[in-house]
Design a protein around this motif. Structure first.
Motif, PDB file in Angstrom:
ATOM      1  N   GLY A 251      51.168 -91.897  48.643  1.00  0.00           N
ATOM      2  CA  GLY A 251      51.715 -91.776  49.991  1.00  0.00           C
ATOM      3  C   GLY A 251      50.975 -90.738  50.810  1.00  0.00           C
ATOM      4  N   PHE A 252      50.986 -90.922  52.131  1.00  0.00           N
ATOM      5  CA  PHE A 252      50.449 -89.907  53.034  1.00  0.00           C
ATOM      6  C   PHE A 252      51.466 -89.637  54.146  1.00  0.00           C
ATOM      7  N   GLY A 253      51.506 -88.403  54.595  1.00  0.00           N
ATOM      8  CA  GLY A 253      52.455 -88.036  55.643  1.00  0.00           C
ATOM      9  C   GLY A 253      52.104 -86.688  56.240  1.00  0.00           C
ATOM     10  N   LEU A 254      52.816 -86.322  57.279  1.00  0.00           N
ATOM     11  CA  LEU A 254      52.494 -85.123  58.040  1.00  0.00           C
ATOM     12  C   LEU A 254      53.202 -83.880  57.531  1.00  0.00           C
ATOM     13  N   GLY A 255      54.029 -84.013  56.497  1.00  0.00           N
ATOM     14  CA  GLY A 255      54.701 -82.861  55.911  1.00  0.00           C
ATOM     15  C   GLY A 255      53.995 -82.377  54.659  1.00  0.00           C
ATOM     16  N   ALA A 256      54.580 -81.365  54.016  1.00  0.00           N
ATOM     17  CA  ALA A 256      54.037 -80.858  52.759  1.00  0.00           C
ATOM     18  C   ALA A 256      54.138 -81.955  51.702  1.00  0.00           C
ATOM     19  N   PRO A 257      53.045 -82.234  50.978  1.00  0.00           N
ATOM     20  CA  PRO A 257      53.053 -83.381  50.071  1.00  0.00           C
ATOM     21  C   PRO A 257      53.748 -83.086  48.747  1.00  0.00           C
ATOM     22  N   SER A 258      54.479 -84.063  48.250  1.00  0.00           N
ATOM     23  CA  SER A 258      54.991 -83.998  46.880  1.00  0.00           C
ATOM     24  C   SER A 258      53.917 -84.559  45.948  1.00  0.00           C
ATOM     25  N   VAL A 259      54.218 -84.595  44.665  1.00  0.00           N
ATOM     26  CA  VAL A 259      53.256 -85.080  43.684  1.00  0.00           C
ATOM     27  C   VAL A 259      52.840 -86.522  44.009  1.00  0.00           C
ATOM     28  N   SER A 260      51.528 -86.797  43.900  1.00  0.00           N
ATOM     29  CA  SER A 260      50.913 -88.109  44.145  1.00  0.00           C
ATOM     30  C   SER A 260      50.810 -88.463  45.619  1.00  0.00           C
ATOM     31  N   ASN A 261      50.979 -87.479  46.487  1.00  0.00           N
ATOM     32  CA  ASN A 261      50.873 -87.727  47.918  1.00  0.00           C
ATOM     33  C   ASN A 261      49.834 -86.804  48.562  1.00  0.00           C
ATOM     34  N   LEU A 262      49.464 -87.148  49.803  1.00  0.00           N
ATOM     35  CA  LEU A 262      48.638 -86.290  50.641  1.00  0.00           C
ATOM     36  C   LEU A 262      49.453 -85.892  51.857  1.00  0.00           C
ATOM     37  N   GLY A 263      49.250 -84.665  52.344  1.00  0.00           N
ATOM     38  CA  GLY A 263      50.015 -84.200  53.488  1.00  0.00           C
ATOM     39  C   GLY A 263      49.391 -82.995  54.147  1.00  0.00           C
ATOM     40  N   VAL A 264      50.221 -82.241  54.855  1.00  0.00           N
ATOM     41  CA  VAL A 264      49.755 -81.110  55.671  1.00  0.00           C
ATOM     42  C   VAL A 264      50.614 -79.893  55.379  1.00  0.00           C
ATOM     43  N   VAL A 265      49.940 -78.767  55.146  1.00  0.00           N
ATOM     44  CA  VAL A 265      50.619 -77.488  54.935  1.00  0.00           C
ATOM     45  C   VAL A 265      49.932 -76.436  55.794  1.00  0.00           C
ATOM     46  N   ASP A 266      50.664 -75.884  56.771  1.00  0.00           N
ATOM     47  CA  ASP A 266      50.127 -74.814  57.627  1.00  0.00           C
ATOM     48  C   ASP A 266      48.761 -75.163  58.209  1.00  0.00           C
ATOM     49  N   GLY A 267      48.643 -76.386  58.721  1.00  0.00           N
ATOM     50  CA  GLY A 267      47.392 -76.799  59.357  1.00  0.00           C
ATOM     51  C   GLY A 267      46.292 -77.209  58.406  1.00  0.00           C
ATOM     52  N   ILE A 268      46.574 -77.261  57.116  1.00  0.00           N
ATOM     53  CA  ILE A 268      45.589 -77.644  56.103  1.00  0.00           C
ATOM     54  C   ILE A 268      45.924 -79.032  55.568  1.00  0.00           C
ATOM     55  N   LEU A 269      44.925 -79.892  55.419  1.00  0.00           N
ATOM     56  CA  LEU A 269      45.101 -81.201  54.804  1.00  0.00           C
ATOM     57  C   LEU A 269      45.044 -81.026  53.292  1.00  0.00           C
ATOM     58  N   VAL A 270      46.077 -81.507  52.600  1.00  0.00           N
ATOM     59  CA  VAL A 270      46.264 -81.185  51.189  1.00  0.00           C
ATOM     60  C   VAL A 270      46.405 -82.464  50.366  1.00  0.00           C
ATOM     61  N   ASP A 271      45.729 -82.493  49.211  1.00  0.00           N
ATOM     62  CA  ASP A 271      45.784 -83.615  48.283  1.00  0.00           C
ATOM     63  C   ASP A 271      46.499 -83.181  47.000  1.00  0.00           C
ATOM     64  N   ARG A 272      47.642 -83.818  46.705  1.00  0.00           N
ATOM     65  CA  ARG A 272      48.328 -83.609  45.427  1.00  0.00           C
ATOM     66  C   ARG A 272      48.350 -84.898  44.605  1.00  0.00           C
ATOM     67  N   ALA A 273      47.378 -85.769  44.878  1.00  0.00           N
ATOM     68  CA  ALA A 273      47.316 -87.048  44.174  1.00  0.00           C
ATOM     69  C   ALA A 273      46.120 -87.132  43.240  1.00  0.00           C
ATOM     70  N   PHE A 274      44.973 -86.686  43.708  1.00  0.00           N
ATOM     71  CA  PHE A 274      43.737 -86.845  42.945  1.00  0.00           C
ATOM     72  C   PHE A 274      43.217 -85.482  42.481  1.00  0.00           C
ATOM     73  N   VAL A 275      44.082 -84.770  41.773  1.00  0.00           N
ATOM     74  CA  VAL A 275      43.747 -83.459  41.214  1.00  0.00           C
ATOM     75  C   VAL A 275      44.273 -83.398  39.780  1.00  0.00           C
ATOM     76  N   ALA A 276      43.661 -82.537  38.971  1.00  0.00           N
ATOM     77  CA  ALA A 276      44.151 -82.324  37.611  1.00  0.00           C
ATOM     78  C   ALA A 276      45.488 -81.597  37.664  1.00  0.00           C
ATOM     79  N   ASP A 277      46.397 -82.003  36.786  1.00  0.00           N
ATOM     80  CA  ASP A 277      47.720 -81.390  36.703  1.00  0.00           C
ATOM     81  C   ASP A 277      48.357 -81.312  38.089  1.00  0.00           C
ATOM     82  N   ARG A 278      48.523 -82.482  38.705  1.00  0.00           N
ATOM     83  CA  ARG A 278      48.993 -82.519  40.095  1.00  0.00           C
ATOM     84  C   ARG A 278      50.420 -82.022  40.263  1.00  0.00           C
ATOM     85  N   ALA A 279      51.155 -81.868  39.182  1.00  0.00           N
ATOM     86  CA  ALA A 279      52.497 -81.290  39.295  1.00  0.00           C
ATOM     87  C   ALA A 279      52.433 -79.826  39.710  1.00  0.00           C
ATOM     88  N   LYS A 280      51.313 -79.172  39.396  1.00  0.00           N
ATOM     89  CA  LYS A 280      51.186 -77.743  39.693  1.00  0.00           C
ATOM     90  C   LYS A 280      50.079 -77.432  40.690  1.00  0.00           C
TER      91      LYS A 280
END
Length: 476
Positions: A251-280
């Motif tokens: 999933g992608f969205g304009l808020g802070a991303p949960s696990v397996s999603n991409l989103g935005v935190v404080d003006g930064i584009l963040v990926d929590r989907a394609f990283v090692a140990d994405r839970a952390k």
């Protein structure tokens, strides 16, 4: 019809003498097929195209696009031909398969020397934002050092791309609902549905059929099905897709991303989907400031493009560099000028209510220029959502009354001016801009986001935007 037919002497009908039809006819003739192009139209332009094709051995039949030539073994259709066309009815009754140009291209892919497999397709569809997202994706892939192209409904013809002498490493493919309807074998590496709103319902017959055709982009995905967290219908399409084992929903969205999603935190584009140990962990893949323009819907486009690129294995730096290098096409929330403290924005490409709503959400207060051919749309939801942002509205075009009535119901205090009645072209747009300038105050944005097609007053949305920019520049 076999999976990979022997084209030599195969009787094939190409429906339509537009760009994709001419391209398909030439490709099929080069493969050795016996090609007949049919088109219901006639006239000097079509006859000139017909003569060029006939010179290379393609038969052309003008004035009759409904009758299937005897002996036809395959029909290849241009995207705009409706499913209930008599030609297709006749083909179906004769068990003749119907392919679109995308289906043909998919079957003609060639293996790459490096991998032994054809170049993967990263595919994008949605009601709005497809072209921008695909071009962003191509920019990211280029920044990653890949030979790529934006293809399909944008840039290079998909047929030309798969048959290019110098092969592409990976393709960024824009697909319309029309193209997906006629592409039963398509199985992208990864696909994205950006959003869904009523559009082209006259062609598809219902919203359900339109959504189902959009959802075809997820069938057989290998790595990722990318969906919009703000649009539940896109997630439903993922849930209904038959994908390769191991393919993930991203999933992608304009808020802070949960696990397996991409989103935005404080003006930064963040990926929590394609990283090692994405839970952390999470990866920074860019910033809102890297997106041009940084309107909310365009940030969403950037996240969708990033998700597809990351699914393909692109690193975070290339995502950032690709977004920084990207420049939007004309007439897509493009700033024309600032005159006497008023910002003038050309979003002539906003030809439906969904696109106009995204554009209106990016500015406040707005003098809104709207109207044209409504294509069966209604405007209550659009106006109700934007009412608090409107300084005034300047209405144009054949179906202006529909927007005027919606403004009366949902924004009765917003001043409304009807302009360019009975006029077209440059004269009409000059009056529209004068009326908007009279209504605007310093700090306002005058926004051309018509929510309608343009052909009642202009050649196309491009001419509408060009004339708007020219008239604004005259103010300076």
């Amino acid at each position: 019809m076999t999976e990979n037919p022997d084209w030599t002497g195969l009787p094939v009908v190409v429906a339509g003498l537009g760009l994709s039809g001419v391209s398909a006819a030439r490709v099929l003739r080069d493969l050795g097929a016996e090609v007949t192009v049919v088109d219901g139209g006639d006239g000097p332009g079509l006859r000139a195209k017909a003569a060029e094709l006939e010179a290379v051995g393609v038969r052309v039949r003008l004035g009759d696009g409904e009758t299937l030539p005897e002996g036809t073994r395959l029909v290849v259709t241009s995207p705009g031909w409706a499913p209930e066309s008599p030609l297709f009815t006749e083909a179906s009754l004769a068990d003749v398969p119907i392919w679109g140009d995308v289906e043909l291209a998919w079957r003609l892919r060639r293996p790459l020397a490096a991998t032994g497999e054809p170049a993967p397709w990263l595919a994008v569809t949605g009601t709005n934002g497809k072209t921008t997202t695909v071009r962003m994706l191509a920019s990211i892939l280029t920044a990653a050092g890949k030979r790529t192209a934006a293809v399909g409904n944008v840039g290079v013809s998909v047929l030309d791309a798969v048959l290019a002498e110098e092969p592409y490493d990976v393709l960024a493919v824009e697909l319309s609902s029309y193209q997906l309807h006629w592409a039963p074998s398509l199985r992208p590496h990864s696909g994205a549905v950006l959003n869904l709103a009523p559009d082209h319902l006259d062609w598809h017959g219902s919203m359900e059929a339109y959504a189902a055709d959009k959802g075809r982009i997820f069938q057989g995905n290998q790595v990722a099905c990318v969906y919009n967290l703000a649009d539940p219908m896109t997630e439903e399409l993922v849930r209904g897709a038959d994908v390769e084992e191991g393919c993930r929903a991203i999933g992608f969205g304009l808020g802070a991303p949960s696990v397996s999603n991409l989103g935005v935190v404080d003006g930064i584009l963040v990926d929590r989907a394609f990283v090692a140990d994405r839970a952390k962990n999470a990866a920074e893949i860019g910033a809102v400031a890297d997106v041009d323009p940084p309107a909310p819907h365009n940030i969403a486009n950037a996240l969708a493009a990033a998700a597809l690129a990351r699914a393909y294995g692109v690193d975070a730096k290339a995502v950032r560099d690709g977004l920084r290098a990207f420049r939007p096409d004309a007439h897509r929330i493009a700033e024309v000028a600032v005159v006497d403290g008023v910002t003038w924005i050309d979003d002539s490409k906003a030809t439906n209510t969904h696109a106009a709503a995204a554009s209106l959400a990016a500015y406040e207060p707005v003098v809104w220029i709207a109207g044209g051919l409504a294509k069966g749309a209604t405007f209550d939801e659009l106006v109700a959502g934007a009412a608090g942002r409107l300084r005034a509205a300047v209405l144009i075009g054949q179906d202006r009354e529909l927007i005027k009535d919606a403004l009366a119901r949902h924004a009765p205090d917003v001043p409304v001016v009807e302009a360019a009645t009975g006029q077209t072209g440059a004269v009409a747009m000059a009056e529209v801009v004068r009326e908007a300038a009279a209504l605007a105050e310093p700090g306002d944005t005058v926004l051309l986001a018509p929510a309608c097609a343009s052909m009642d007053m202009f050649t196309n949305y491009g001419e509408r935007g060009d004339l708007f920019a020219a008239a604004v520049n005259e103010l300076k």
